[in-house]
Motif scaffolding. Structure first.
Motif, PDB file in Angstrom:
ATOM      1  N   PHE A 139      15.818 -16.415  12.199  1.00 22.55           N
ATOM      2  CA  PHE A 139      16.229 -17.402  11.207  1.00 22.55           C
ATOM      3  C   PHE A 139      16.880 -18.635  11.842  1.00 22.55           C
ATOM      4  O   PHE A 139      17.025 -19.651  11.171  1.00 22.55           O
ATOM      5  N   GLU A 140      17.286 -18.532  13.110  1.00 22.93           N
ATOM      6  CA  GLU A 140      17.968 -19.641  13.780  1.00 22.93           C
ATOM      7  C   GLU A 140      17.507 -19.750  15.220  1.00 22.93           C
ATOM      8  O   GLU A 140      17.043 -18.779  15.817  1.00 22.93           O
ATOM      9  N   ASP A 149      11.990 -19.511  22.599  1.00 20.88           N
ATOM     10  CA  ASP A 149      11.979 -18.404  21.639  1.00 20.88           C
ATOM     11  C   ASP A 149      10.566 -18.228  21.099  1.00 20.88           C
ATOM     12  O   ASP A 149      10.005 -19.144  20.482  1.00 20.88           O
ATOM     13  N   THR A 150       9.969 -17.069  21.321  1.00 20.02           N
ATOM     14  CA  THR A 150       8.595 -16.819  20.886  1.00 20.02           C
ATOM     15  C   THR A 150       8.522 -15.944  19.635  1.00 20.02           C
ATOM     16  O   THR A 150       7.443 -15.524  19.239  1.00 20.02           O
ATOM     17  N   THR A 151       9.670 -15.671  19.009  1.00 21.56           N
ATOM     18  CA  THR A 151       9.663 -14.843  17.804  1.00 21.56           C
ATOM     19  C   THR A 151       9.129 -15.634  16.617  1.00 21.56           C
ATOM     20  O   THR A 151       9.055 -16.862  16.638  1.00 21.56           O
ATOM     21  N   LYS A 152       8.785 -14.917  15.550  1.00 16.03           N
ATOM     22  CA  LYS A 152       8.323 -15.556  14.322  1.00 16.03           C
ATOM     23  C   LYS A 152       9.526 -16.040  13.521  1.00 16.03           C
ATOM     24  O   LYS A 152      10.538 -15.361  13.453  1.00 16.03           O
ATOM     25  N   ARG A 153       9.405 -17.217  12.924  1.00 21.07           N
ATOM     26  CA  ARG A 153      10.499 -17.770  12.131  1.00 21.07           C
ATOM     27  C   ARG A 153      10.316 -17.399  10.659  1.00 21.07           C
ATOM     28  O   ARG A 153       9.216 -17.498  10.109  1.00 21.07           O
ATOM     29  N   ALA A 154      11.398 -16.967  10.041  1.00 19.64           N
ATOM     30  CA  ALA A 154      11.371 -16.609   8.624  1.00 19.64           C
ATOM     31  C   ALA A 154      11.112 -17.848   7.771  1.00 19.64           C
ATOM     32  O   ALA A 154      11.368 -18.980   8.197  1.00 19.64           O
ATOM     33  N   PRO A 155      10.613 -17.669   6.557  1.00 19.87           N
ATOM     34  CA  PRO A 155      10.415 -18.816   5.661  1.00 19.87           C
ATOM     35  C   PRO A 155      11.733 -19.556   5.433  1.00 19.87           C
ATOM     36  O   PRO A 155      12.785 -18.929   5.284  1.00 19.87           O
TER      37      PRO A 155
END
Length: 284
Positions: A139-140, A149-155
């Protein structure tokens, strides 16, 4: 004349005497800056050197050090806690245990939070979870701008707890909630924490204190005084974290190992390296 230091320190048992003015110094005066929550101030410290003295999440410091940010770590712990109670799942959607997380969708405020790093270390090394199999949703951004940062971002605008309640996440790390549907991922938190503490013989460190490298180089006596005041303030509270040198070293060694294992830093530093930027004149 006392030197005034722009300072970020949260409200903790060990900082209360210092922030209230009960503990004073002829050498140092603190201009306390208010961020709520305190961790909102970590990004300006890392990115802009916004403070002379700052509370700092230990994983953020490790990452900042890997990019040679101009900060010096002091051996002062202001926040430490066991982490097992900060992981949740939605019991309404069926039982879930730590060993069930492989391949699941897990939310976390930022992939680089210290609580998240501790919990992932516990999941990987004590529960056998394959962290690479997890679909991480964040989320941040990281406090350290250079980290990729290669993670998926939340809506945008969707709170982490609401996503868990709505079934869009299987579990979340770094959160607590009173929602009736949400339960701790570790079923008996107290027992898990006790067993983990017996195994590892550490209390997980969350936040320590850093000073700017410029202050350390120009005024080592002032930095020494800051350390003395922090230690005195901690002694004034029975609820403040208590670490011997060996206990601090063990806790730091473990979180350094976890942080390197998770790719947040390029290699595992030695504990001694964390303090080696302190000028030779400064003997803490």
């Amino acid at each position: 004349m006392a030197i005034r230091l722009r300072t970020l320190l949260g409200d903790h048992p060990g900082t209360a005497a210092l922030k209230s003015g009960a503990i004073k110094s002829d050498l140092v005066e603190f201009d306390f800056v208010d961020y709520s929550p305190t961790n909102k101030g970590f990004k300006p410290m890392v990115r802009e050197a916004a403070f002379d003295v700052s509370e700092m999440a230990i994983v953020t410091y490790l990452m900042a050090r890997s990019f040679d940010k101009p900060m010096v770590l002091l051996p002062d712990v202001v926040m430490a806690r066991f982490q097992h109670g900060h992981a949740l799942y939605n019991a309404k959607r069926g039982a879930l245990t730590p060993t069930d997380l492989n391949g699941k969708r897990v939310g976390i405020r930022s992939f680089t939070t210290t609580t998240g790093a501790w919990l992932r270390g516990i999941l990987a090394n004590d529960c056998g979870v394959d962290l690479n199999s997890i679909d991480w949703v964040t989320f941040e951004d990281a406090h350290v701008a250079e980290f990729r940062d290669t993670t998926k971002r939340a809506p945008a605008g969707k709170p982490i707890i609401q996503m868990l309640v709505d079934g869009e996440l299987d579990a979340v790390l770094g959160e607590k909630s009173d929602h009736a549907d949400l339960k701790p991922l570790f079923a008996d938190v107290a027992a898990e924490e006790k067993a983990w503490a017996a195994k590892h013989k550490v209390v997980p460190i969350n936040h320590m204190v850093v000073v700017s490298r410029a202050l350390c180089e120009k005024n080592p006596d002032v930095v020494r005084e800051v350390h003395r005041l922090l230690a005195e303030s901690a002694k004034a509270s029975t609820a403040a974290p208590r670490f011997s040198a060996d206990e601090m070293r063990r806790s730091l060694e473990l979180i350094i190992g976890y942080t390197a294992q998770q790719g947040l830093i390029p290699r595992a530093f030695s504990v001694d390296e964390l303090f080696d930027d302190v000028t030779p004149a400064l003997q803490l």
